[in-house]
Design an enzyme around this catalytic site. Structure first.
Site, PDB file in Angstrom:
ATOM      1  N   CYS A  65       0.825  -1.205   0.000  1.00 20.29           N
ATOM      2  CA  CYS A  65       0.000   0.000   0.000  1.00 20.29           C
ATOM      3  C   CYS A  65       0.861   1.258   0.000  1.00 20.29           C
ATOM      4  O   CYS A  65       1.836   1.346   0.753  1.00 20.29           O
ATOM      5  CB  CYS A  65      -0.920   0.014   1.228  1.00 20.29           C
ATOM      6  SG  CYS A  65      -2.091   1.393   1.195  1.00 20.29           S
ATOM      7  N   CYS A  69      -0.855   5.353   6.659  1.00 23.86           N
ATOM      8  CA  CYS A  69      -1.692   5.286   7.857  1.00 23.86           C
ATOM      9  C   CYS A  69      -0.919   4.625   9.006  1.00 23.86           C
ATOM     10  O   CYS A  69      -0.490   3.472   8.897  1.00 23.86           O
ATOM     11  CB  CYS A  69      -2.968   4.511   7.567  1.00 23.86           C
ATOM     12  SG  CYS A  69      -3.896   5.141   6.144  1.00 23.86           S
ATOM     13  N   CYS A  72      -1.690   1.009  10.404  1.00 24.93           N
ATOM     14  CA  CYS A  72      -1.887  -0.102   9.473  1.00 24.93           C
ATOM     15  C   CYS A  72      -0.611  -0.897   9.215  1.00 24.93           C
ATOM     16  O   CYS A  72       0.437  -0.330   8.903  1.00 24.93           O
ATOM     17  CB  CYS A  72      -2.436   0.432   8.151  1.00 24.93           C
ATOM     18  SG  CYS A  72      -2.857  -0.875   6.979  1.00 24.93           S
ATOM     19  N   CYS A 109     -17.050  -9.386   3.292  1.00 21.10           N
ATOM     20  CA  CYS A 109     -16.430  -8.079   3.109  1.00 21.10           C
ATOM     21  C   CYS A 109     -15.163  -8.248   2.281  1.00 21.10           C
ATOM     22  O   CYS A 109     -14.203  -8.884   2.733  1.00 21.10           O
ATOM     23  CB  CYS A 109     -16.109  -7.457   4.453  1.00 21.10           C
ATOM     24  SG  CYS A 109     -17.554  -7.269   5.526  1.00 21.10           S
ATOM     25  N   CYS A 142     -19.999  -6.691   0.739  1.00 20.48           N
ATOM     26  CA  CYS A 142     -19.541  -5.332   1.023  1.00 20.48           C
ATOM     27  C   CYS A 142     -18.141  -5.180   0.442  1.00 20.48           C
ATOM     28  O   CYS A 142     -17.292  -6.061   0.618  1.00 20.48           O
ATOM     29  CB  CYS A 142     -19.519  -5.086   2.530  1.00 20.48           C
ATOM     30  SG  CYS A 142     -18.910  -3.445   3.009  1.00 20.48           S
ATOM     31  N   CYS A 202     -21.102   1.893   5.176  1.00 23.40           N
ATOM     32  CA  CYS A 202     -20.503   1.304   6.372  1.00 23.40           C
ATOM     33  C   CYS A 202     -19.285   2.133   6.722  1.00 23.40           C
ATOM     34  O   CYS A 202     -18.367   2.255   5.903  1.00 23.40           O
ATOM     35  CB  CYS A 202     -20.120  -0.147   6.081  1.00 23.40           C
ATOM     36  SG  CYS A 202     -19.185  -0.966   7.392  1.00 23.40           S
ATOM     37  N   ARG A 272     -20.798  -2.932  14.969  1.00 16.56           N
ATOM     38  CA  ARG A 272     -20.018  -4.155  14.795  1.00 16.56           C
ATOM     39  C   ARG A 272     -18.729  -4.087  15.605  1.00 16.56           C
ATOM     40  O   ARG A 272     -17.980  -3.116  15.515  1.00 16.56           O
ATOM     41  CB  ARG A 272     -19.678  -4.347  13.311  1.00 16.56           C
ATOM     42  CG  ARG A 272     -18.919  -5.646  13.020  1.00 16.56           C
ATOM     43  CD  ARG A 272     -18.562  -5.731  11.543  1.00 16.56           C
ATOM     44  NE  ARG A 272     -19.726  -5.448  10.719  1.00 16.56           N
ATOM     45  CZ  ARG A 272     -19.656  -4.850   9.533  1.00 16.56           C
ATOM     46  NH1 ARG A 272     -18.518  -4.465   9.041  1.00 16.56           N
ATOM     47  NH2 ARG A 272     -20.757  -4.634   8.841  1.00 16.56           N
TER      48      ARG A 272
END
Length: 387
Positions: A65, A69, A72, A109, A142, A202, A272
């Site tokens: 990636c 962040c 992460c 997901c 999702c 979401c 959730r």
């Protein structure tokens, strides 16, 4: 306690609590914690009964990636030892999804690392959605692919996606402290695009990154304003090799207060319990089911979760029931656009080997680094997934 009676009344009417009331929930003492859980539990049961919705993650593309962040394990330049692989083929993703669905999940997901999808990536995901839906009647799908460009949410909707996940993560005022390669406004824009395309939105948060009570309340109030159908509450998993690896700020009691506050502010949405529940709630996970009506089954994106069978046993032992595929998640007044439903696991054995003494239990203040295990099975490997 007058505060809790007021919050229950407001929750049953879908009335927004004041910021002072939300902050007061986070400031309650351990002596009052069970009263807080009981009060928020009344609101949860009013809107969702004793049902627990099971969701299953499939990591379509792991690592690699370009974003920075801080929380992460897949971030730019991170040395975390996680699985790294490029896009799974549709049949591979469908096979991984099947394991979670067989374990009782009703939503899959599909997550991919990266800033956001290219149009070619959207085509890839569309093929994966088609494969999953052709082989599993009634399954919800999702997508979580990062920042969306104009028209991409509509294309995902046309491909059969029911929902789109993109978390706000933390308050707008502190967002720049955890990420510099995109902005808080970018995230709000993507949630808005998903909503406008008819996808079930979401969006949630990550707790435990060193934020203040005010930051937590800010992000949850921002989520209430965006009005997603589903609010995942993640508890930071401090993975070695990330800038936040030393941030062990959560206790089980703190996690329960956060979940209660979210329930009071967002009474009629799917709350959730997402990443980190095993690490931070630990043996108090069953109590959290009185606050949240949804969990992830099995492993997460790059770390292991609780064994899927243990999740099912926990739900049953706590007096709850797994939500069936024929049951509608959301209250009737929220069922409109999108998927009409809602919308980021291995076991950690505590004992020693056979015939040896189990290690001493850690003290309450000692970080449970032993509960963080990098995922080595399922999607992207030759090993069977945990579901």
């Amino acid at each position: 306690m007058d505060l809790l009676n007021t919050l229950v009344d407001k929750g049953l009417r879908r009335e927004l609590p004041t910021r002072e009331e939300a902050l007061a929930v986070l400031a309650t003492s351990d002596d009052d914690l069970l009263d807080v859980v009981a009060a928020a539990g009344k609101v949860r049961r009013h809107w969702f009964g004793r049902r627990v919705k099971l969701n299953y993650l499939v990591n379509l593309k792991s690592g690699l990636c370009p974003e920075d962040c801080s929380y992460c394990s897949q971030r730019l330049g991170a040395d975390t030892g996680i699985l790294k692989y490029t896009w799974l083929k549709p049949d591979e993703a469908s096979k991984a999804a099947a394991a979670g669905l067989a374990g009782g999940a009703k939503r899959v997901c599909l997550v991919a690392s990266g800033r956001g999808p290219t149009d070619r990536d959207v085509d890839r995901v569309a093929g994966t959605i088609k494969a999953i839906k052709e082989q599993n009647e009634g399954v919800e799908v999702c997508a979580c692919l990062g920042l969306l460009s104009d028209g991409q949410a509509e294309r995902l909707r046309e491909a059969g996606a029911d929902a789109y996940n993109h978390n706000l993560n933390t308050s707008e005022s502190t967002y720049g402290d955890i990420t510099t390669t995109h902005t808080y406004a970018d995230r709000v824009d993507t949630v808005t695009k998903a909503h406008a395309a008819g996808l079930s939105a979401c969006s949630g948060l990550i707790a435990g990154m060193g934020e203040s009570d005010e930051d937590l309340v800010d992000v949850v109030y921002s989520l209430r304003e965006l009005d997603p159908d589903s609010v995942p509450v993640n508890f930071l998993i401090p993975v070695e090799g990330t800038p936040l690896a030393k941030e062990w700020n959560l206790t089980p009691q703190r996690c329960l207060r956060i979940l209660a506050m979210v329930r009071f502010v967002c009474p009629d949405v799917e709350v959730r319990i997402a990443g980190g529940r095993e690490v931070h709630l630990r043996t108090m996970q069953p109590l959290a089911l009185n606050l949240a009506n949804s969990i992830f089954l099995g492993d997460y994106l790059t770390t292991e979760g609780q064994a899927g069978q243990a999740d099912l046993e926990m739900i049953a032992d706590a007096g709850f029931e797994v939500e069936g595929a024929d049951q509608v998640t959301l209250p009737e007044h929220r069922v409109g656009g999108g998927c009409h439903e809602s919308a980021g696991c291995g076991s950690h054995e505590g004992g020693g080997a056979c015939g040896t003494a189990a290690p001493a239990a850690p003290t309450v203040s000692e970080p449970r680094t032993d509960l963080v295990a990098v995922r080595r099975r399922g999607a992207g490997t030759d090993l069977a997934p945990n579901a």
